[in-house]
Motif scaffolding. Structure first.
Motif, PDB file in Angstrom:
ATOM      1  N   PHE A  97       0.815  -1.211   0.000  1.00 14.40           N
ATOM      2  CA  PHE A  97       0.000   0.000   0.000  1.00 14.40           C
ATOM      3  C   PHE A  97       0.851   1.263   0.000  1.00 14.40           C
ATOM      4  CE2 PHE A  97      -2.245   3.434   2.180  1.00 14.40           C
ATOM      5  CZ  PHE A  97      -3.412   3.513   1.429  1.00 14.40           C
ATOM      6  N   PHE A  98       1.870   1.299   0.851  1.00 17.83           N
ATOM      7  CA  PHE A  98       2.634   2.540   1.029  1.00 17.83           C
ATOM      8  C   PHE A  98       3.811   2.669   0.064  1.00 17.83           C
ATOM      9  CE2 PHE A  98       0.664   2.291   5.330  1.00 17.83           C
ATOM     10  CZ  PHE A  98       0.070   3.544   5.350  1.00 17.83           C
ATOM     11  N   ASP A  99       4.085   1.642  -0.715  1.00 14.33           N
ATOM     12  CA  ASP A  99       5.279   1.642  -1.551  1.00 14.33           C
ATOM     13  C   ASP A  99       5.325   2.818  -2.526  1.00 14.33           C
ATOM     14  OD1 ASP A  99       7.704   0.065  -2.003  1.00 14.33           O
ATOM     15  OD2 ASP A  99       6.945  -0.100  -4.053  1.00 14.33           O
ATOM     16  N   ASP A 100       4.170   3.266  -2.999  1.00 20.18           N
ATOM     17  CA  ASP A 100       4.149   4.357  -3.984  1.00 20.18           C
ATOM     18  C   ASP A 100       3.509   5.628  -3.431  1.00 20.18           C
ATOM     19  OD1 ASP A 100       1.571   3.510  -3.767  1.00 20.18           O
ATOM     20  OD2 ASP A 100       1.200   3.299  -5.919  1.00 20.18           O
ATOM     21  N   LYS A 101       3.445   5.750  -2.111  1.00 22.14           N
ATOM     22  CA  LYS A 101       2.728   6.888  -1.507  1.00 22.14           C
ATOM     23  C   LYS A 101       3.642   8.066  -1.151  1.00 22.14           C
ATOM     24  CE  LYS A 101      -1.327   4.934  -1.534  1.00 22.14           C
ATOM     25  NZ  LYS A 101      -0.968   3.662  -2.204  1.00 22.14           N
ATOM     26  N   SER A 102       4.933   7.940  -1.314  1.00 23.49           N
ATOM     27  CA  SER A 102       5.887   9.025  -1.037  1.00 23.49           C
ATOM     28  C   SER A 102       5.735   9.575   0.378  1.00 23.49           C
ATOM     29  CB  SER A 102       5.711  10.175  -2.056  1.00 23.49           C
ATOM     30  OG  SER A 102       5.943   9.710  -3.368  1.00 23.49           O
ATOM     31  N   ILE A 103       5.668   8.663   1.359  1.00 23.33           N
ATOM     32  CA  ILE A 103       5.572   9.101   2.749  1.00 23.33           C
ATOM     33  C   ILE A 103       6.963   9.244   3.348  1.00 23.33           C
ATOM     34  CG2 ILE A 103       3.273   8.120   3.144  1.00 23.33           C
ATOM     35  CD1 ILE A 103       4.665   5.731   4.502  1.00 23.33           C
ATOM     36  N   ASP A 104       7.056  10.082   4.377  1.00 26.99           N
ATOM     37  CA  ASP A 104       8.322  10.282   5.083  1.00 26.99           C
ATOM     38  C   ASP A 104       8.375   9.494   6.384  1.00 26.99           C
ATOM     39  OD1 ASP A 104       9.531  12.637   3.440  1.00 26.99           O
ATOM     40  OD2 ASP A 104       7.468  13.249   3.846  1.00 26.99           O
ATOM     41  N   ASN A 105       7.196   9.189   6.941  1.00 28.67           N
ATOM     42  CA  ASN A 105       7.101   8.473   8.208  1.00 28.67           C
ATOM     43  C   ASN A 105       5.981   7.450   8.122  1.00 28.67           C
ATOM     44  OD1 ASN A 105       8.779  10.746   9.530  1.00 28.67           O
ATOM     45  ND2 ASN A 105       6.899  11.818   8.928  1.00 28.67           N
ATOM     46  N   LEU A 106       6.136   6.347   8.845  1.00 29.56           N
ATOM     47  CA  LEU A 106       5.088   5.343   8.940  1.00 29.56           C
ATOM     48  C   LEU A 106       4.964   4.926  10.402  1.00 29.56           C
ATOM     49  CD1 LEU A 106       3.018   3.356   7.788  1.00 29.56           C
ATOM     50  CD2 LEU A 106       4.924   1.765   7.326  1.00 29.56           C
ATOM     51  N   VAL A 107       3.733   4.964  10.921  1.00 33.21           N
ATOM     52  CA  VAL A 107       3.474   4.594  12.309  1.00 33.21           C
ATOM     53  C   VAL A 107       2.692   3.284  12.339  1.00 33.21           C
ATOM     54  CG1 VAL A 107       2.357   5.256  14.476  1.00 33.21           C
ATOM     55  CG2 VAL A 107       3.443   7.012  13.035  1.00 33.21           C
ATOM     56  N   VAL A 108       3.230   2.312  13.058  1.00 30.69           N
ATOM     57  CA  VAL A 108       2.586   1.003  13.178  1.00 30.69           C
ATOM     58  C   VAL A 108       2.478   0.649  14.657  1.00 30.69           C
ATOM     59  CG1 VAL A 108       2.711  -1.452  12.621  1.00 30.69           C
ATOM     60  CG2 VAL A 108       3.544   0.256  10.969  1.00 30.69           C
ATOM     61  N   VAL A 109       1.259   0.406  15.134  1.00 33.24           N
ATOM     62  CA  VAL A 109       1.030  -0.057  16.498  1.00 33.24           C
ATOM     63  C   VAL A 109       0.894  -1.571  16.447  1.00 33.24           C
ATOM     64  CG1 VAL A 109      -0.463   0.080  18.531  1.00 33.24           C
ATOM     65  CG2 VAL A 109      -0.122   2.106  17.091  1.00 33.24           C
ATOM     66  N   ASN A 110       1.728  -2.279  17.182  1.00 31.45           N
ATOM     67  CA  ASN A 110       1.799  -3.735  17.057  1.00 31.45           C
ATOM     68  C   ASN A 110       1.951  -4.415  18.425  1.00 31.45           C
ATOM     69  OD1 ASN A 110       1.994  -6.056  15.237  1.00 31.45           O
ATOM     70  ND2 ASN A 110       4.024  -6.299  16.126  1.00 31.45           N
ATOM     71  N   PRO A 111       0.944  -5.182  18.874  1.00 29.35           N
ATOM     72  CA  PRO A 111      -0.374  -5.386  18.284  1.00 29.35           C
ATOM     73  C   PRO A 111      -1.144  -4.069  18.203  1.00 29.35           C
ATOM     74  CG  PRO A 111       0.051  -7.040  19.976  1.00 29.35           C
ATOM     75  CD  PRO A 111       1.138  -6.013  20.099  1.00 29.35           C
ATOM     76  N   ASP A 112      -2.005  -4.002  17.194  1.00 28.83           N
ATOM     77  CA  ASP A 112      -2.718  -2.746  16.963  1.00 28.83           C
ATOM     78  C   ASP A 112      -3.854  -2.596  17.974  1.00 28.83           C
ATOM     79  OD1 ASP A 112      -3.244  -0.329  15.789  1.00 28.83           O
ATOM     80  OD2 ASP A 112      -3.287  -1.126  13.740  1.00 28.83           O
ATOM     81  N   ASN A 113      -4.247  -1.368  18.165  1.00 31.28           N
ATOM     82  CA  ASN A 113      -5.302  -1.036  19.111  1.00 31.28           C
ATOM     83  C   ASN A 113      -6.360  -0.217  18.353  1.00 31.28           C
ATOM     84  OD1 ASN A 113      -6.864  -0.229  21.268  1.00 31.28           O
ATOM     85  ND2 ASN A 113      -5.324   1.082  22.204  1.00 31.28           N
ATOM     86  N   PRO A 114      -7.573  -0.736  18.208  1.00 27.07           N
ATOM     87  CA  PRO A 114      -8.244  -1.726  19.059  1.00 27.07           C
ATOM     88  C   PRO A 114      -8.332  -3.135  18.503  1.00 27.07           C
ATOM     89  CG  PRO A 114      -9.880  -0.548  17.783  1.00 27.07           C
ATOM     90  CD  PRO A 114      -8.551   0.018  17.373  1.00 27.07           C
ATOM     91  N   THR A 115      -7.793  -3.392  17.309  1.00 26.92           N
ATOM     92  CA  THR A 115      -8.094  -4.661  16.646  1.00 26.92           C
ATOM     93  C   THR A 115      -7.356  -5.851  17.241  1.00 26.92           C
ATOM     94  OG1 THR A 115      -6.323  -4.394  15.008  1.00 26.92           O
ATOM     95  CG2 THR A 115      -8.477  -3.414  14.494  1.00 26.92           C
ATOM     96  N   GLY A 116      -6.180  -5.618  17.847  1.00 25.14           N
ATOM     97  CA  GLY A 116      -5.368  -6.730  18.335  1.00 25.14           C
ATOM     98  C   GLY A 116      -4.566  -7.406  17.238  1.00 25.14           C
ATOM     99  N   ASN A 117      -4.576  -6.840  16.001  1.00 24.14           N
ATOM    100  CA  ASN A 117      -3.801  -7.424  14.895  1.00 24.14           C
ATOM    101  C   ASN A 117      -2.315  -7.435  15.229  1.00 24.14           C
ATOM    102  OD1 ASN A 117      -3.710  -8.192  11.864  1.00 24.14           O
ATOM    103  ND2 ASN A 117      -2.146  -6.612  12.075  1.00 24.14           N
ATOM    104  N   TYR A 118      -1.627  -8.504  14.835  1.00 22.95           N
ATOM    105  CA  TYR A 118      -0.218  -8.677  15.192  1.00 22.95           C
ATOM    106  C   TYR A 118       0.617  -9.040  13.971  1.00 22.95           C
ATOM    107  CZ  TYR A 118       3.962 -10.611  17.406  1.00 22.95           C
ATOM    108  OH  TYR A 118       5.270 -10.869  17.773  1.00 22.95           O
ATOM    109  N   ILE A 119       1.732  -8.339  13.829  1.00 25.58           N
ATOM    110  CA  ILE A 119       2.735  -8.681  12.815  1.00 25.58           C
ATOM    111  C   ILE A 119       3.911  -9.337  13.533  1.00 25.58           C
ATOM    112  CG2 ILE A 119       4.271  -7.794  11.020  1.00 25.58           C
ATOM    113  CD1 ILE A 119       2.420  -5.408  10.697  1.00 25.58           C
ATOM    114  N   SER A 120       4.357 -10.474  13.054  1.00 25.47           N
ATOM    115  CA  SER A 120       5.446 -11.197  13.709  1.00 25.47           C
ATOM    116  C   SER A 120       6.722 -10.371  13.698  1.00 25.47           C
ATOM    117  CB  SER A 120       5.704 -12.524  12.993  1.00 25.47           C
ATOM    118  OG  SER A 120       6.205 -12.279  11.685  1.00 25.47           O
ATOM    119  N   LYS A 121       7.662 -10.735  14.545  1.00 25.80           N
ATOM    120  CA  LYS A 121       8.931 -10.006  14.602  1.00 25.80           C
ATOM    121  C   LYS A 121       9.670 -10.090  13.275  1.00 25.80           C
ATOM    122  CE  LYS A 121      13.123  -9.455  17.390  1.00 25.80           C
ATOM    123  NZ  LYS A 121      13.839  -9.895  18.611  1.00 25.80           N
ATOM    124  N   SER A 122       9.650 -11.248  12.654  1.00 25.97           N
ATOM    125  CA  SER A 122      10.329 -11.377  11.353  1.00 25.97           C
ATOM    126  C   SER A 122       9.654 -10.494  10.314  1.00 25.97           C
ATOM    127  CB  SER A 122      10.328 -12.832  10.895  1.00 25.97           C
ATOM    128  OG  SER A 122       8.995 -13.319  10.746  1.00 25.97           O
TER     129      SER A 122
END
Length: 602
Positions: A380-405
């Motif tokens: 999604f962000f690969d072509d968005k020309s952003i300078d910063n990306l914020v990721v809450v992990n696990p996310d709040n409120p969903t509880g979604n989790y991205i593994s350490k790898s």
């Protein structure tokens, strides 16, 4: 039975609200305390109402005359209200006490109607209404035997904090039989005032009476009924939210407090997200043992506290910053970032709220579990020309989790794209994957574009300490942020906690094992409730969708009003879709919520 109300006091702690009127004329939700109390009494089978007035007494009498009270009212004046305490006010009404059965009230109380009925319906004729002691309460306490005998009255000067588990607080509502007043209370009242004077409290007479072989008076324990004593402006604010007549308003007022729920009677808070199994009692006792020193001494400055955080997290002092909660660090960091920033929705709103909407790019998972991984973010962000990306992990409120790898792959991608990556891992310790943190010196050294935020309050169950850390390989940025927060941004209690925390690492690991197991059981039980769809979670909370006819707002309201349970209604964040966020607490509390949900959704 008659009602006697003591209303002579000045209420100085309510400041300007009682400069020109009595304490009981203070309004809660547009209604004065005395109007509410009189209407409650007037609706029940009382023969008359005796009111002892003093400070601004005529003003109170004139005000009551405007109210629609059907019961006859008798006024007794205390002319020396400013030189006496309530023992004198009650002694002025002693003749009335001896004429018939009495229910005695103090006028600074607010309570639900059922409390009066509780005393009226009890066949015992002489009772002291009591409630299990909680930290917000102040004043006379009692110790009670299994048969409701009052073993001891504990005045404030003899209060022992190490015995509070055995204390009950007097609600300051009593039922006296005519016989009790004639043979016990009034004779002892006369003797007590002659011996010790008028500057005492009427409970002291009860304390003496309970020493008799047959004191006649018993305790009547409340079982969850709501009441509050209003002595100051904070009490008034609390009572306003507790007794808001509109349930929707009550929920809104309570949620707007963002904490401080320990001031509410036995409220089960499933909004705030902390570790229910940490800290252990020994750690708490160690802090207690140093309480006086911590209270009376200044904390160290930023350098020493950064050193403590560096020791605890195994990084260099130049790579870590301590904050007064993660909230302070989020504000400092987000206000310093420049350019366009990427956010995920739904997420912890503190991050996007601290950034310009015009410079924000939002990724929204297009599936019914709001799940995503590093590949989705990169795509999604690969072509968005952003300078910063914020990721809450696990996310709040969903509880979604991205593994350490997966996160490390995202870190590598961000490096290639020259994107500053902010990972909030406040809840990561609760994930089933062990060693999931990115606060690692080698990771930070290799990735100066990486910033890792962590709320110690949430992970370690110490929200009252207000502790958070921010770690990064960008030492210049960390140094800049250190200069832009207060040098004494945490207190001595928080510093001491960081000093001793390392000794309790095994306890922390065991606590995480417990909460993971309880989360699995809890989610399974929630999934079995008809009308609820449970989303997967690796945090200490779970997001659920309401799939039946009930709305999340309705459920939130009913749980608070009927069960004294506070949950998070997510519908305002979800475009009106019916979602709730439920914290994972310990087994006993979780079972309370499960039972309540089953009844509400039945």
């Amino acid at each position: 039975m008659q009602a006697v109300i003591l209303a002579a006091g000045m209420g100085k702690r309510l400041k300007e609200l009682t400069q020109n009127s009595t304490k009981c004329m203070v309004q809660v939700n547009g209604q004065t305390l005395i109007e509410r109390m009189l209407s409650q009494i007037d609706a029940r089978d009382f023969s008359r109402i005796v009111i002892v007035v003093g400070y601004e007494g005529q003003k109170l009498i004139d005000y009551i005359s405007t109210l629609d009270v059907k019961k006859p009212i008798v006024y007794v004046e205390n002319p020396i209200y400013d030189k006496t305490n309530n023992i004198y006010s009650l002694s002025l009404a002693k003749e009335y006490l001896c004429q018939e059965d009495t229910m005695l009230f103090e006028s600074d109380l607010i309570f639900e109607d059922s409390i009066i009925d509780l005393l009226l319906d009890d066949p015992r004729d002489t009772l002291a209404l009591v409630d299990k002691y909680e930290s917000w309460m102040d004043g006379t306490c009692v110790k009670i035997a299994d048969d409701d005998s009052i073993e001891a009255f504990i005045p404030g000067k003899k209060f022992k904090f190490n015995e509070i588990k055995s204390y009950y607080k007097t609600v300051n509502i009593y039922k006296f039989s005519k016989h009790f007043s004639q043979t016990h209370y009034v004779p002892f009242l006369d003797a007590y005032t002659k011996a010790l004077g008028d500057n005492e409290y009427y409970e002291q007479v009860l304390r003496v009476i309970t020493m008799l072989d047959d004191p006649e008076i018993k305790a009547k324990r409340l079982t969850g009924q709501i009441w509050y004593e209003i002595d100051d402006l904070q009490d008034l604010d609390i009572a306003t939210s507790m007794f808001a007549p509109d349930p929707d308003e009550r929920v809104g007022l309570l949620q707007a407090r963002y904490g401080g729920y320990w001031r509410y009677q036995r409220l089960l808070d499933f909004c705030y997200l902390v570790n229910p199994y940490f800290p252990p009692q020994k750690l708490i006792d160690e802090i207690k043992a140093s309480f006086e020193t911590l209270l009376t001494q200044y904390p160290s400055g930023m350098r020493v506290n950064s050193l403590l955080a560096a020791k605890n997290f195994g990084v260099h002092i130049e790579n870590i910053l301590v904050g007064n909660g993660a909230a302070e660090l989020i504000k400092a960091l987000m206000e310093h970032l420049g350019g366009k920033s990427g956010f995920i929705r739904p997420t912890f709103e503190e991050y996007p709220n601290r950034y310009s909407t015009e410079k924000s790019v939002y990724f929204k998972p297009e599936n019914d579990t709001f799940s995503y991984d590093e590949n989705d973010l990169i795509a999604f962000f690969d072509d968005k020309s952003i300078d910063n990306l914020v990721v809450v992990n696990p996310d709040n409120p969903t509880g979604n989790y991205i593994s350490k790898s997966g996160l490390l792959r995202l870190v590598a991608w961000a490096a290639e794209k020259k994107i500053r990556l902010v990972i909030d891992e406040s809840f990561v310790d609760f994930a089933d994957e062990e060693d999931s943190t990115l606060i690692d010196q080698s990771i930070l050294d290799d990735n100066p574009h990486l910033f890792v935020m962590k709320s110690i309050s949430k992970s370690y169950g110490v929200p009252g300490l207000r502790l958070g850390v921010l770690a990064s390989g960008d030492q210049a940025e960390i140094a800049f942020l250190k200069k832009n927060v207060a040098i004494w941004n945490i207190n001595s209690f928080a510093e001491f906690y960081m000093q001793i925390e390392e000794k309790y690492r095994k306890d922390y690991v065991q606590a995480l094992v417990k909460i993971r197991a309880e989360r699995a059981r809890y989610l399974s039980e929630l999934s079995a409730i008809e009308g609820i769809r449970v989303l997967p979670s690796q945090a200490n909370y779970v997001m659920v969708e309401i799939t039946c006819d009930h709305t999340s707002k309705e459920i939130t309201k009913r749980l608070l009003i009927e069960y004294n349970i506070l949950i998070k209604d997510l519908s305002p964040k979800m475009g009106g879709k019916q979602y709730l966020r439920l914290a994972v607490r310990d087994t006993e509390d979780n079972n309370c919520l499960l039972r309540a949900l089953k009844e509400v959704l039945a």
